[in-house]
Design an enzyme around this catalytic site. Structure first.
Site, PDB file in Angstrom:
ATOM      1  N   GLU A 191     -12.067   0.597  -3.486  1.00  0.00           N
ATOM      2  CA  GLU A 191     -11.196   1.069  -2.403  1.00  0.00           C
ATOM      3  C   GLU A 191     -10.020   1.850  -2.972  1.00  0.00           C
ATOM      4  O   GLU A 191      -9.949   2.110  -4.176  1.00  0.00           O
ATOM      5  CB  GLU A 191     -10.703  -0.096  -1.547  1.00  0.00           C
ATOM      6  CG  GLU A 191      -9.845  -1.094  -2.301  1.00  0.00           C
ATOM      7  CD  GLU A 191      -9.500  -2.321  -1.462  1.00  0.00           C
ATOM      8  OE1 GLU A 191     -10.132  -2.561  -0.420  1.00  0.00           O
ATOM      9  OE2 GLU A 191      -8.585  -3.055  -1.868  1.00  0.00           O
ATOM     10  N   ASP A 200       0.810  -1.224   0.000  1.00  0.00           N
ATOM     11  CA  ASP A 200       0.000   0.000   0.000  1.00  0.00           C
ATOM     12  C   ASP A 200       0.847   1.279   0.000  1.00  0.00           C
ATOM     13  O   ASP A 200       0.641   2.172   0.845  1.00  0.00           O
ATOM     14  CB  ASP A 200      -0.919   0.025   1.245  1.00  0.00           C
ATOM     15  CG  ASP A 200      -1.856  -1.161   1.308  1.00  0.00           C
ATOM     16  OD1 ASP A 200      -2.401  -1.530   0.253  1.00  0.00           O
ATOM     17  OD2 ASP A 200      -2.066  -1.696   2.408  1.00  0.00           O
TER      18      ASP A 200
END
Ligand code: FUB
Length: 352
Positions: A241, A69
């Site tokens: 997301e 991420d």
């Protein structure tokens, strides 16, 4: 505006493998039972000495730890990358993500020579929430202070967004003691506009202004109008997301992932304000190997880059000599290009 799946994900993040196959009830019942019995080992890489210098050898960028991420910023001519970490699954886990923990800060002045500054905060440093469950972070700098925002599971039913403050981009960062009030979900992403106003985005495709103190909302989160109804109801195109906001030639670009799309996962829309409304432009990134397209788009020395992660396949682990098991994602980056009309060219993933 949000579909049923997105609303569920505000309460509890569902592993990809489970989406669409488990009923909400079945999953929650399993979660309740397992939450009482799981033994969680605090996993962190204390065998490596930090700060650790390394050289980019092609993708993946980071090869010594899982680096998931990537949230990337350029401050004072230095690229700063903040990553979460995947750790091995343990018996009784809800999925591959239970033990995600221990954010690391990385920096580089030339994108070739990098420093891993080590762990900057871990769930053990927080006075709230469960152990582990430290998902995708988002960093920001304001008035000489550095802020790290993170989704952290308060309990099995709800994800909160925590924030830690530091005096240096390399940390240490100290959690403020309780999560931000008025916003839940995962994938907090901070965008600071040219006038200094900060906005926070999350995984329910909402946005809110932050107060100047950066740790409180200045307003209730607003839904983002990022696409026409036919896209918002399309299972493989709608927002799922990884919200990201960046500015290019005075326009605001809202990007996100739909990890259910086998071919393209990165989508974007362009608007005239950080709130939108945005004009949906379609896909700009193919699906990365075995992972969600969690991304950051940044400009460094006149060139735009896309940072993202891939899962490490057995073949890649063998090639890199990584003695890893389970789901372990790792950071990569590639060049990003725009067309003359401001649209984004399809990203190409490279290795060597
Ligand atoms: O890394 C955990 C979760 O996976 C992130 O929060 C999502 O964006 C996806 O990358």
């Amino acid at each position: 505006m949000q579909t049923h799946t997105s609303t569920r994900r505000e309460l509890l993040w569902f592993p990809n493998s489970c989406l669409g196959t488990c009923s909400l009830l079945k999953f929650l019942l399993a979660a309740i039972v397992l939450s009482g019995t799981t033994t969680i080992t605090k996993a962190h890489s204390n065998e490596i000495e930090y700060p650790l210098s390394f050289t980019m050898q092609g993708n993946p960028l980071v090869r010594h730890i899982s680096s998931t991420d990537p949230d990337v910023h350029v401050w004072d001519g230095v690229v700063w990358m903040y990553c979460s970490q995947d750790h091995p699954r343990q018996p009784g886990d809800l999925g591959d993500w239970d033990h995600m923990d221990g954010y690391h800060a990385f920096s580089s002045e030339d994108l070739v020579n990098w420093t891993d500054h080590g762990e900057i905060i871990h769930s053990r440093d927080l006075a709230w929430g469960r152990e582990g469950w430290m998902f995708a972070p988002g960093a920001a700098r304001k008035d000489g202070k550095y802020y790290l925002y993170y989704p952290h599971m308060e309990n099995i039913f709800i994800w909160r967004i925590g924030v830690a403050v530091g005096d240096s981009p390399a940390g240490p960062f100290k959690d403020i003691g309780s999560p931000i009030q008025g916003i839940t979900g995962i994938d907090p992403k901070i965008f600071i506009d040219d006038d200094g106003q900060a906005y926070i985005y999350n995984n329910t495709a909402q946005v809110a202004r932050l107060k100047p103190n950066m740790v409180e909302l200045a307003e209730r989160p607003r839904p983002i109008d990022y696409a026409p109804p036919n896209v918002k109801t399309n299972k493989t195109q709608r927002f799922l997301e990884a919200s990201f906001m960046h500015k290019y030639n005075g326009k605001y670009y809202y990007s996100y992932t739909n990890y259910k799309n086998k071919e393209h996962q990165g989508f974007y829309a362009i608007g005239d304000s950080p709130y939108g409304p945005f004009e949906w432009k379609g896909a700009f990134a193919p699906s990365p190997e075995g992972a969600q397209f969690h991304h950051s788009l940044v400009e460094f020395k006149g060139q735009w880059y896309c940072f993202y992660h891939i899962n490490t396949s057995e073949e890649l682990r063998n090639k890199l000599g990584l003695d890893w098991n389970g789901f372990r994602r790792i950071a990569c980056f590639d060049r990003l290009y725009y067309n003359d009309d401001g649209t984004i060219k399809m990203l190409s993933y490279t290795r060597e």
